[in-house]
Design a protein around this motif. Structure first.
Motif, PDB file in Angstrom:
ATOM      1  N   ALA A 492       0.819  -1.209   0.000  1.00 31.74           N
ATOM      2  CA  ALA A 492       0.000   0.000   0.000  1.00 31.74           C
ATOM      3  C   ALA A 492       0.855   1.262   0.000  1.00 31.74           C
ATOM      4  N   LYS A 493       2.086   1.153   0.506  1.00 30.43           N
ATOM      5  CA  LYS A 493       3.016   2.288   0.526  1.00 30.43           C
ATOM      6  C   LYS A 493       3.917   2.328  -0.704  1.00 30.43           C
ATOM      7  N   GLY A 494       3.666   1.426  -1.643  1.00 31.79           N
ATOM      8  CA  GLY A 494       4.491   1.401  -2.841  1.00 31.79           C
ATOM      9  C   GLY A 494       5.796   0.651  -2.678  1.00 31.79           C
ATOM     10  N   LYS A 495       5.926  -0.093  -1.568  1.00 30.15           N
ATOM     11  CA  LYS A 495       7.135  -0.881  -1.332  1.00 30.15           C
ATOM     12  C   LYS A 495       6.941  -2.292  -1.873  1.00 30.15           C
ATOM     13  N   SER A 496       8.008  -3.062  -1.867  1.00 29.67           N
ATOM     14  CA  SER A 496       7.941  -4.444  -2.335  1.00 29.67           C
ATOM     15  C   SER A 496       7.460  -5.365  -1.217  1.00 29.67           C
ATOM     16  N   ALA A 497       7.060  -6.590  -1.592  1.00 31.77           N
ATOM     17  CA  ALA A 497       6.704  -7.600  -0.593  1.00 31.77           C
ATOM     18  C   ALA A 497       7.943  -8.028   0.193  1.00 31.77           C
ATOM     19  N   LEU A 498       7.733  -8.686   1.329  1.00 30.10           N
ATOM     20  CA  LEU A 498       8.853  -9.104   2.179  1.00 30.10           C
ATOM     21  C   LEU A 498       9.722 -10.163   1.517  1.00 30.10           C
ATOM     22  N   GLY A 499       9.119 -11.047   0.728  1.00 30.24           N
ATOM     23  CA  GLY A 499       9.909 -12.045   0.001  1.00 30.24           C
ATOM     24  C   GLY A 499      10.698 -12.951   0.929  1.00 30.24           C
ATOM     25  N   TYR A 500      11.949 -13.211   0.553  1.00 31.41           N
ATOM     26  CA  TYR A 500      12.815 -14.079   1.362  1.00 31.41           C
ATOM     27  C   TYR A 500      13.185 -13.324   2.636  1.00 31.41           C
ATOM     28  N   ILE A 501      12.477 -13.642   3.705  1.00 28.91           N
ATOM     29  CA  ILE A 501      12.516 -12.842   4.932  1.00 28.91           C
ATOM     30  C   ILE A 501      13.559 -13.319   5.935  1.00 28.91           C
ATOM     31  N   ASN A 502      14.230 -14.430   5.644  1.00 28.11           N
ATOM     32  CA  ASN A 502      15.096 -15.063   6.635  1.00 28.11           C
ATOM     33  C   ASN A 502      16.202 -14.153   7.155  1.00 28.11           C
ATOM     34  N   GLN A 503      16.874 -13.433   6.265  1.00 31.73           N
ATOM     35  CA  GLN A 503      17.954 -12.557   6.742  1.00 31.73           C
ATOM     36  C   GLN A 503      17.418 -11.476   7.663  1.00 31.73           C
ATOM     37  N   ALA A 504      16.252 -10.939   7.341  1.00 31.52           N
ATOM     38  CA  ALA A 504      15.657  -9.924   8.198  1.00 31.52           C
ATOM     39  C   ALA A 504      15.315 -10.499   9.571  1.00 31.52           C
ATOM     40  N   ILE A 505      14.859 -11.747   9.593  1.00 28.76           N
ATOM     41  CA  ILE A 505      14.561 -12.394  10.873  1.00 28.76           C
ATOM     42  C   ILE A 505      15.820 -12.487  11.728  1.00 28.76           C
ATOM     43  N   TYR A 506      16.921 -12.876  11.134  1.00 26.36           N
ATOM     44  CA  TYR A 506      18.146 -13.053  11.915  1.00 26.36           C
ATOM     45  C   TYR A 506      18.810 -11.729  12.272  1.00 26.36           C
ATOM     46  N   GLN A 507      18.502 -10.672  11.556  1.00 28.32           N
ATOM     47  CA  GLN A 507      19.027  -9.357  11.930  1.00 28.32           C
ATOM     48  C   GLN A 507      18.188  -8.694  13.015  1.00 28.32           C
ATOM     49  N   TYR A 508      16.860  -8.888  12.959  1.00 24.30           N
ATOM     50  CA  TYR A 508      15.975  -8.149  13.861  1.00 24.30           C
ATOM     51  C   TYR A 508      15.143  -9.047  14.778  1.00 24.30           C
ATOM     52  N   GLY A 509      15.343 -10.362  14.694  1.00 24.89           N
ATOM     53  CA  GLY A 509      14.496 -11.289  15.430  1.00 24.89           C
ATOM     54  C   GLY A 509      14.385 -10.995  16.912  1.00 24.89           C
ATOM     55  N   SER A 510      15.482 -10.643  17.539  1.00 17.96           N
ATOM     56  CA  SER A 510      15.452 -10.398  18.989  1.00 17.96           C
ATOM     57  C   SER A 510      14.656  -9.148  19.345  1.00 17.96           C
ATOM     58  N   GLN A 511      14.374  -8.299  18.347  1.00 16.78           N
ATOM     59  CA  GLN A 511      13.643  -7.053  18.606  1.00 16.78           C
ATOM     60  C   GLN A 511      12.123  -7.194  18.445  1.00 16.78           C
ATOM     61  N   PHE A 512      11.662  -8.269  17.793  1.00 12.36           N
ATOM     62  CA  PHE A 512      10.219  -8.374  17.578  1.00 12.36           C
ATOM     63  C   PHE A 512       9.625  -9.688  18.087  1.00 12.36           C
ATOM     64  N   THR A 513      10.377 -10.447  18.874  1.00 12.07           N
ATOM     65  CA  THR A 513       9.862 -11.732  19.346  1.00 12.07           C
ATOM     66  C   THR A 513       9.706 -11.771  20.861  1.00 12.07           C
TER      67      THR A 513
END
Length: 561
Positions: A492-513
């Motif tokens: 809705a903001k004109g950005k892309s879908a998350l797609g292959y999200i694994n790297q983002a999980i390992y970079q930010y996982g401790s901040q959103f779990t």
């Protein structure tokens, strides 16, 4: 279907190379019997070796890294095709197949990566210099398979492998049977509903939009019931919405009414992904033949120019039962999908670290990784318990009443990608002496799961009644729904879908779990408990990954990448 003209005299033109042999794991439940009749018609799928898969992986890791300027710049279907398609290889394989009489090409995928050939078994025996025998399982089901596949030396570089030649069908993990909520044996335990998930995981709104899309992989004679979906939505105050696309059928109300087991998995998947991510185009993708559980889906996905942006898979089997052709091609297609901005979530399994083989006896204990959760190119989703009663979550464990035990551990086939290394090292650095796992695993391999969600006591409507189901087969579609919600906001903001999200999980996982630090995965769903397994710990661990997802934090971080 179409038929290529046969060209005589080209068969067996050169020395043959051993390409693939039968995996020994399934032989525990498939018995080799008499030779198959040579005139029996059979289909073999030849997987053509794709080009530049190392370059595709490098590109995937580049554009899925949130710290990279190219983050989210996913490739188009045509760009992936241009990078990976091996048209000379496809032509060479077709020429070889076409040199045999009595062969029929029944399908070639768009990229030429999979070629389906129909012929009498006697023709395939010459084509691949092998012999077919009947194999029978404990249920009396019979298939014809060979023990080895040989290919001409000049074709070796062009052939990745095959389906339905040496690969014995593997057994998918069976799921716990649904129990009526009114069954007095269940007592008055707390349950999971969409409202419970929303409250516990801070999901303020389930409103997605039509920019996103999501899909559920189904098989093994499972049906979903449209009328049950409507009843479930009505009972839970969810706006009425129907599945948008049905591939492969198996959307029968009557199948659910005749036996709740016919619909337990499919109804669970459909009802909860659509409850979590509402107003998102949803596809029910059924693969009809259990003997070709993932191989048919692999070909279908390869042929889809605009696939759904999120796929949830609640099925799996022992990694040791999977042939090289199947897991190589699955990884290839998952990589291609990831590079196109598609997310795949997979249940991590319901039998702890040992796998379902240990359900029947402790003598089968050991490490039994669950595939395709162990693919490096999917998000593996484990299970917790506690959310149903509003308590702090722990690992979902059969020996603490959780019905199943969250699957997790390390692949025996696939090396870990580098983004996992720090999390895995930190886990082992912090373990106490008493929590050190028994030997038998390789910590340099793909570690799983990545995240978890509630997996115990879900209320599911089947044939108009409320049943309770548990398993990582619940947590995968729930997490997939969360990804769809973020995709809706990003798109809705004109950005892309998350797609292959694994790297983002390992970079930010401790901040959103919600970190899960209590429990282990030593037991199976049958309560057989082993010495092999892992303990939960602070940070990432091989029981629940980084823990369960706080959606408010997850959405904030992921929407703003």
């Amino acid at each position: 279907m179409f038929r290529l003209l046969a060209l005589a005299g080209l068969a067996a033109a050169s020395a043959a190379v051993l390409k693939e042999t039968q995996v020994t794991g399934p032989r525990a439940y498939w018995s080799k019997r008499s030779p198959c009749g040579g005139e029996q018609e059979h289909e073999v799928v030849i997987a053509v070796q794709q080009r530049n898969m190392d370059q595709l992986e490098a590109k995937l890791l580049e554009i899925s890294d949130p710290t990279n300027p190219s983050y989210g710049m996913w490739l188009t279907y045509d760009e992936v095709t241009a990078m990976t398609a091996n048209l000379p290889g496809t032509d060479a394989v077709l020429a070889y197949v076409n040199s045999f009489d009595r062969t029929e090409i029944t399908r070639i995928t768009r990229r030429g990566d999979y070629i389906t050939v129909k012929a009498p078994l006697a023709v395939f025996e010459v084509m691949f210099q092998t012999e077919f025998h009947n194999y029978v399982d404990g249920n009396g089901q019979s298939v014809c398979r060979a023990e080895a596949m040989h290919v001409p030396e000049e074709l070796n570089e062009h052939i990745l492998g095959s389906f339905h030649l040496v690969d014995l069908p593997f057994r998918a993990h069976s799921r716990p049977k649904p129990m009526l909520k009114s069954d007095k044996r269940l007592g008055r335990g707390a349950t999971v509903t969409p409202a419970v998930l929303n409250s516990y995981y801070n999901i303020a709104s389930n409103a997605g939009n039509d920019r996103g899309s999501q899909s559920l992989f189904e098989s093994l004679d499972q049906n979903f019931s449209p009328s049950d979906l409507s009843d479930f939505e009505r009972a839970n105050g969810i706006p009425q919405d129907a599945v948008d696309n049905v591939i492969g059928g198996h959307n029968s109300d009557s199948a659910c009414q005749s036996d709740a087991n016919n619909c337990a998995e499919a109804n669970l998947d459909v009802q909860y992904i659509m409850a979590i991510a509402q107003n998102v185009e949803t596809t029910y993708w059924y693969v009809d033949n259990s003997l070709r559980l993932f191989t048919t889906w692999i070909q279908d996905v390869a042929d889809t120019r605009n696939p759904p942006l999120v796929h949830s898979i609640s099925y799996g089997g022992g990694e040791s039962d999977i042939g090289k052709s199947t897991y190589d091609t699955f990884n290839n297609e998952a990589m291609k999908l990831g590079a196109q901005g598609v997310t795949i979530t997979v249940s991590s399994g319901d039998d702890g670290a040992a796998g379902s083989a240990a359900r029947s006896s402790p003598s089968n204990c050991g490490y039994g990784p669950s595939w395709p959760a162990t693919s490096p190119y999917v998000v593996a989703v484990g299970a917790t318990q506690g959310a149903e009663s509003g308590k702090t979550e722990s690992v979902c464990m059969s020996d603490t009443g959780g019905v199943i035990t969250s699957g997790g551990g390390f692949s025996s086939q696939f090396k870990a990608l580098s983004y996992q290394n720090a999390a895995v090292s930190a886990y082992f650095d912090e373990l106490s002496r008493s929590e050190q796992p028994a030997s038998g695993y390789d910590a340099s391999n793909r570690a799983y799961p990545d995240v978890s969600m509630a997996g115990y006591n879900y209320e599911v409507t089947i044939a108009g009644k409320t049943y309770l189901l548990s398993g990582t087969s619940a947590s995968s579609p729930v997490f997939a729904g969360l990804v769809s919600l973020v995709n809706s906001a990003r798109l809705a903001k004109g950005k892309s879908a998350l797609g292959y999200i694994n790297q983002a999980i390992y970079q930010y996982g401790s901040q959103f779990t919600n970190d899960v630090t209590s429990g282990n995965n030593l037991c199976t769903a049958s309560k057989t408990c082993c010495s092999e397994g892992f303990y939960a710990a602070a940070g990432w661990d091989p029981t629940t990954g980084f823990g369960s997802v706080d959606f408010a934090k997850f959405s904030s971080i992921m929407t703003n990448l």
